[in-house]
Design an enzyme around this catalytic site. Structure first.
Site, PDB file in Angstrom:
ATOM      1  N   SER A 144       4.627  89.691 -82.828  1.00  0.00           N
ATOM      2  CA  SER A 144       5.915  89.076 -83.159  1.00  0.00           C
ATOM      3  C   SER A 144       5.687  88.111 -84.322  1.00  0.00           C
ATOM      4  O   SER A 144       4.538  87.802 -84.659  1.00  0.00           O
ATOM      5  CB  SER A 144       6.405  88.296 -81.928  1.00  0.00           C
ATOM      6  OG  SER A 144       7.375  87.333 -82.265  1.00  0.00           O
ATOM      7  N   TYR A 157       6.099  82.759 -74.792  1.00  0.00           N
ATOM      8  CA  TYR A 157       6.226  83.954 -75.641  1.00  0.00           C
ATOM      9  C   TYR A 157       5.211  83.917 -76.789  1.00  0.00           C
ATOM     10  O   TYR A 157       4.500  84.894 -77.049  1.00  0.00           O
ATOM     11  CB  TYR A 157       7.665  84.042 -76.178  1.00  0.00           C
ATOM     12  CG  TYR A 157       7.972  85.320 -76.906  1.00  0.00           C
ATOM     13  CD1 TYR A 157       8.275  86.478 -76.208  1.00  0.00           C
ATOM     14  CD2 TYR A 157       7.968  85.377 -78.297  1.00  0.00           C
ATOM     15  CE1 TYR A 157       8.564  87.666 -76.870  1.00  0.00           C
ATOM     16  CE2 TYR A 157       8.262  86.552 -78.974  1.00  0.00           C
ATOM     17  CZ  TYR A 157       8.561  87.695 -78.261  1.00  0.00           C
ATOM     18  OH  TYR A 157       8.847  88.864 -78.914  1.00  0.00           O
TER      19      TYR A 157
HETATM   20  P1  NDP Z   1      14.121  95.449 -75.483  1.00  0.00           P
HETATM   21  O1  NDP Z   1      14.520  94.486 -74.433  1.00  0.00           O
HETATM   22  O2  NDP Z   1      15.142  96.324 -76.096  1.00  0.00           O
HETATM   23  O3  NDP Z   1      12.940  96.371 -74.969  1.00  0.00           O
HETATM   24  C1  NDP Z   1      11.934  95.894 -74.124  1.00  0.00           C
HETATM   25  C2  NDP Z   1      11.391  97.088 -73.386  1.00  0.00           C
HETATM   26  O4  NDP Z   1      10.327  96.671 -72.547  1.00  0.00           O
HETATM   27  C3  NDP Z   1      12.443  97.727 -72.518  1.00  0.00           C
HETATM   28  O5  NDP Z   1      12.533  99.090 -72.878  1.00  0.00           O
HETATM   29  C4  NDP Z   1      11.941  97.534 -71.104  1.00  0.00           C
HETATM   30  O6  NDP Z   1      12.176  98.710 -70.329  1.00  0.00           O
HETATM   31  C5  NDP Z   1      10.452  97.332 -71.303  1.00  0.00           C
HETATM   32  N1  NDP Z   1       9.886  96.477 -70.262  1.00  0.00           N
HETATM   33  C6  NDP Z   1      10.100  95.174 -70.029  1.00  0.00           C
HETATM   34  N2  NDP Z   1       9.417  94.773 -68.953  1.00  0.00           N
HETATM   35  C7  NDP Z   1       8.758  95.863 -68.493  1.00  0.00           C
HETATM   36  C8  NDP Z   1       7.891  96.100 -67.387  1.00  0.00           C
HETATM   37  N3  NDP Z   1       7.557  95.134 -66.541  1.00  0.00           N
HETATM   38  N4  NDP Z   1       7.394  97.348 -67.214  1.00  0.00           N
HETATM   39  C9  NDP Z   1       7.722  98.342 -68.059  1.00  0.00           C
HETATM   40  N5  NDP Z   1       8.538  98.178 -69.124  1.00  0.00           N
HETATM   41  C10 NDP Z   1       9.048  96.955 -69.325  1.00  0.00           C
HETATM   42  O7  NDP Z   1      13.399  94.552 -76.584  1.00  0.00           O
HETATM   43  P2  NDP Z   1      12.737  94.896 -77.988  1.00  0.00           P
HETATM   44  O8  NDP Z   1      12.817  96.317 -78.298  1.00  0.00           O
HETATM   45  O9  NDP Z   1      13.273  93.900 -78.922  1.00  0.00           O
HETATM   46  O10 NDP Z   1      11.229  94.475 -77.691  1.00  0.00           O
HETATM   47  C11 NDP Z   1      10.150  95.384 -77.729  1.00  0.00           C
HETATM   48  C12 NDP Z   1       8.900  94.595 -78.074  1.00  0.00           C
HETATM   49  O11 NDP Z   1       9.021  94.051 -79.376  1.00  0.00           O
HETATM   50  C13 NDP Z   1       8.619  93.422 -77.145  1.00  0.00           C
HETATM   51  O12 NDP Z   1       7.241  93.305 -76.930  1.00  0.00           O
HETATM   52  C14 NDP Z   1       9.126  92.230 -77.949  1.00  0.00           C
HETATM   53  O13 NDP Z   1       8.501  91.040 -77.577  1.00  0.00           O
HETATM   54  C15 NDP Z   1       8.750  92.667 -79.344  1.00  0.00           C
HETATM   55  N6  NDP Z   1       9.446  92.004 -80.422  1.00  0.00           N
HETATM   56  C16 NDP Z   1      10.801  92.120 -80.587  1.00  0.00           C
HETATM   57  C17 NDP Z   1      11.415  91.524 -81.670  1.00  0.00           C
HETATM   58  C18 NDP Z   1      12.870  91.672 -81.952  1.00  0.00           C
HETATM   59  O14 NDP Z   1      13.371  91.013 -82.873  1.00  0.00           O
HETATM   60  N7  NDP Z   1      13.615  92.481 -81.216  1.00  0.00           N
HETATM   61  C19 NDP Z   1      10.662  90.731 -82.632  1.00  0.00           C
HETATM   62  C20 NDP Z   1       9.259  90.687 -82.362  1.00  0.00           C
HETATM   63  C21 NDP Z   1       8.686  91.303 -81.307  1.00  0.00           C
HETATM   64  P3  NDP Z   1      12.767  98.638 -68.811  1.00  0.00           P
HETATM   65  O15 NDP Z   1      13.884  97.685 -68.845  1.00  0.00           O
HETATM   66  O16 NDP Z   1      13.121 100.042 -68.511  1.00  0.00           O
HETATM   67  O17 NDP Z   1      11.605  98.191 -67.978  1.00  0.00           O
END
Ligand code: NDP
Length: 254
Positions: A144, A157
Site C-alpha cells: 500500500s 494497517y
Molecule cells: P476489497 O475490500 O474490495 O477486497 C478485499 C478482498 O479481500 C475481498 O475480496 C475479500 O473477500 C478478501 N478478504 C478479506 N478478508 C479475507 C479473509 N479473512 N479471507 C479471505 N479473503 C479475505 O478491497 P481492495 O480490493 O481495495 O483491497 C485488496 C488489497 O489491496 C488489500 O490488501 C488492500 O489492503 C490493498 N490496497 C488497497 C488499496 C485501495 O486503494 N483500494 C490501496 C492499497 C492497498 P471476501 O469478502 O470474500 O473474504
C-alpha cells in the site's frame, strides 16, 4: 518469444473475488493462466467468476478464510488437486480498521495484522514446496502507500503493509535459490469496496486524492492488471524483492 505467455500456468489470488484482486486476476488471465480466486463471500465470487469466464478464462473459486492456517494450506492443496500445480500466488486479501492508535483494540490490531500480513506468510509457506517441486514460481504481495507513508488512523494497517514489503524482501532472498521471485505491489488510491468505506468516513477524500495524484484521478482495479501480468510472467524473471508503486505518481509527488 512471448515474455507474458502464461498458458499452462495456475494462479491463486486471495481476495480475487473483487476489487484489486479481481483486476489482477483479469491481468493474469489475459495472459492465459488458469485462475483460482479465494475468499469468503461466495456471492461476490459468482459475479467475479462470471466476469472472468466472459473473457474466456478458466477460473474457479475456493472458499478460504486466509486468517486460518488450515484454510491457507487447504487452498493450496485443493488447487494442486484440481490443476496439479500452483505457479503464481497473489497475496491480496486485506482489510482496514481506521482508528487512532489510542482507540485501536488489541483484537482489531490482530484482525488487521492476521488478514493483511500473517495470511500472506501462511499462504506463501503453503505454496513454497509446490513451487519448489515445479522448479520455480512467482509470489506477488499487495502492500500500500502505507508501506511507505504514515497516517494517524493507520497504526495497524501501516504496520501490516510495511511488513509486507520486508517479508517480501526476506522471502525473495530465501527462495531465490529455488527460482521463486517474490515481489510487492504498492497500489495508490484505487476505487474498491475498501476505499468506498474510507470515503464514507473521511470527508473530502475523493477530491484530496485527485489533487494529490499527479495523474489526477483515482485508480481502478484494472490499473493493477499490467503489473500483475509482469510479475507473474517470465518478463520479471530477474526481478525479485522489489516493491512497485502503481499509484499514478502519488508516492513521488511533493
Ligand atoms: P476489497 O475490500 O474490495 O477486497 C478485499 C478482498 O479481500 C475481498 O475480496 C475479500 O473477500 C478478501 N478478504 C478479506 N478478508 C479475507 C479473509 N479473512 N479471507 C479471505 N479473503 C479475505 O478491497 P481492495 O480490493 O481495495 O483491497 C485488496 C488489497 O489491496 C488489500 O490488501 C488492500 O489492503 C490493498 N490496497 C488497497 C488499496 C485501495 O486503494 N483500494 C490501496 C492499497 C492497498 P471476501 O469478502 O470474500 O473474504
Amino acid at each position: 518469444m512471448n515474455l507474458f505467455d502464461l498458458k499452462g500456468k495456475v494462479a491463486v489470488i486471495t481476495g480475487g473475488n473483487g476489487g484489486i484482486g479481481l483486476g489482477m486476476a483479469r491481468g493474469i488471465a489475459s495472459c492465459g493462466a488458469s485462475i483460482i480466486i479465494a475468499g469468503r463471500d461466495e456471492q461476490k465470487a459468482a459475479t467475479a467468476l462470471a466476469a472472468l469466464h466472459e473473457m474466456g478464462a478458466n477460473a474457479s473459486f475456493i472458499v478460504a478464510d486466509v486468517t486460518k492456517k488450515a484454510e491457507c494450506e487447504a487452498l493450496i492443496a485443493q488447487t494442486v488437486a484440481k490443476h496439479g500445480h500452483a505457479d503464481i500466488l497473489v497475496n491480496n486479501a486485506g482489510t482496514s480498521v481506521r482508528k487512532m492508535p489510542q482507540d485501536l483494540s488489541e483484537e482489531e490490531w490482530h484482525h488487521v495484522l492476521d488478514t493483511n500480513l500473517t495470511s500472506a506468510f501462511l499462504c506463501s509457506q503453503a505454496a513454497y514446496p509446490v513451487m519448489v517441486k515445479a522448479g520455480g514460481g512467482k509470489m506477488i504481495n499487495i502492500g500500500s502507500m502505507m508501506s511507505l507513508l504514515g497516517a494517524p488512523f493507520g497504526a495497524a494497517y501501516a504496520s501490516s503493509k510495511g511488513g509486507i514489503v520486508q517479508m517480501s524482501r526476506a522471502m525473495a532472498t530465501a527462495w531465490a535459490k529455488d527460482n521463486i521471485q517474490v515481489n510487492a505491489v504498492l497500489p495508490g488510491w484505487i476505487d474498491t469496496e475498501l476505499t468506498k468505506g474510507a470515503r464514507r468516513q473521511v470527508q473530502g477524500l475523493q477530491d484530496s486524492v485527485e489533487k494529490r495524484t499527479p495523474q489526477g484521478r483515482w485508480g481502478v482495479p484494472d490499473d493493477m492488471a499490467g503489473v500483475a501480468a509482469f510479475l507473474a510472467s517470465s518478463a520479471s524473471d530477474f526481478v525479485t524483492g522489489t516493491a512497485i508503486p502503481v499509484d499514478g505518481g502519488f508516492s513521488i509527488a511533493m
